[in-house]
Motif scaffolding. Structure first.
Motif, PDB file in Angstrom:
ATOM      1  N   LEU A  27       0.826  -1.206   0.000  1.00  0.00           N
ATOM      2  CA  LEU A  27       0.000   0.000   0.000  1.00  0.00           C
ATOM      3  C   LEU A  27       0.859   1.255   0.000  1.00  0.00           C
ATOM      4  O   LEU A  27       0.523   2.237  -0.667  1.00  0.00           O
ATOM      5  CB  LEU A  27      -0.922  -0.003   1.221  1.00  0.00           C
ATOM      6  N   ILE A  28       1.969   1.223   0.733  1.00  0.00           N
ATOM      7  CA  ILE A  28       2.840   2.399   0.767  1.00  0.00           C
ATOM      8  C   ILE A  28       3.458   2.629  -0.611  1.00  0.00           C
ATOM      9  O   ILE A  28       3.446   3.738  -1.139  1.00  0.00           O
ATOM     10  CB  ILE A  28       3.916   2.235   1.851  1.00  0.00           C
ATOM     11  N   TYR A  29       4.002   1.564  -1.209  1.00  0.00           N
ATOM     12  CA  TYR A  29       4.679   1.723  -2.495  1.00  0.00           C
ATOM     13  C   TYR A  29       3.724   2.055  -3.630  1.00  0.00           C
ATOM     14  O   TYR A  29       4.107   2.662  -4.621  1.00  0.00           O
ATOM     15  CB  TYR A  29       5.483   0.469  -2.844  1.00  0.00           C
ATOM     16  N   LEU A  30       2.464   1.661  -3.517  1.00  0.00           N
ATOM     17  CA  LEU A  30       1.489   2.016  -4.548  1.00  0.00           C
ATOM     18  C   LEU A  30       0.761   3.314  -4.220  1.00  0.00           C
ATOM     19  O   LEU A  30       0.461   4.091  -5.115  1.00  0.00           O
ATOM     20  CB  LEU A  30       0.457   0.892  -4.705  1.00  0.00           C
ATOM     21  N   GLY A  31       0.501   3.544  -2.944  1.00  0.00           N
ATOM     22  CA  GLY A  31      -0.305   4.687  -2.546  1.00  0.00           C
ATOM     23  C   GLY A  31       0.410   6.008  -2.678  1.00  0.00           C
ATOM     24  O   GLY A  31      -0.170   6.982  -3.144  1.00  0.00           O
ATOM     25  N   ILE A  32       1.669   6.057  -2.274  1.00  0.00           N
ATOM     26  CA  ILE A  32       2.406   7.327  -2.323  1.00  0.00           C
ATOM     27  C   ILE A  32       2.545   7.840  -3.758  1.00  0.00           C
ATOM     28  O   ILE A  32       2.230   8.999  -4.012  1.00  0.00           O
ATOM     29  CB  ILE A  32       3.756   7.194  -1.605  1.00  0.00           C
ATOM     30  N   ILE A  87       0.918  11.698  -7.967  1.00  0.00           N
ATOM     31  CA  ILE A  87       0.418  11.941  -9.327  1.00  0.00           C
ATOM     32  C   ILE A  87      -0.894  12.713  -9.291  1.00  0.00           C
ATOM     33  O   ILE A  87      -1.094  13.651 -10.082  1.00  0.00           O
ATOM     34  CB  ILE A  87       0.260  10.601 -10.071  1.00  0.00           C
ATOM     35  N   LEU A  88      -1.781  12.354  -8.380  1.00  0.00           N
ATOM     36  CA  LEU A  88      -3.053  13.072  -8.288  1.00  0.00           C
ATOM     37  C   LEU A  88      -2.843  14.533  -7.906  1.00  0.00           C
ATOM     38  O   LEU A  88      -3.485  15.429  -8.472  1.00  0.00           O
ATOM     39  CB  LEU A  88      -3.965  12.394  -7.260  1.00  0.00           C
ATOM     40  N   VAL A  89      -1.954  14.787  -6.955  1.00  0.00           N
ATOM     41  CA  VAL A  89      -1.687  16.172  -6.548  1.00  0.00           C
ATOM     42  C   VAL A  89      -1.076  16.957  -7.697  1.00  0.00           C
ATOM     43  O   VAL A  89      -1.475  18.096  -7.961  1.00  0.00           O
ATOM     44  CB  VAL A  89      -0.779  16.195  -5.295  1.00  0.00           C
TER      45      VAL A  89
END
Length: 44
Positions: free
Chosen positions: A17-22, A27-29
């Motif tokens: 989750l950390i490696y995919l979420g960050i 990218i969204l920001v």
């Protein structure tokens, strides 16, 4: 012994989750910031 194996799986899921979420959040920001049109545009 089962508790250790369960904890290991939890750590793997958390790392995933950390490696995919960050990167997804970054990218969204960035897309949100760069997609905004400047409102104080000076037209010549």
């Amino acid at each position: 012994m089962d508790n250790k194996n369960n904890n290991s799986n939890g750590i793997k899921i958390r790392n995933l989750l950390i490696y995919l979420g960050i990167p997804i959040v970054v990218i969204l920001v960035m897309t949100f910031v760069f997609s905004q049109t400047p409102k104080d545009r000076v037209l010549f």
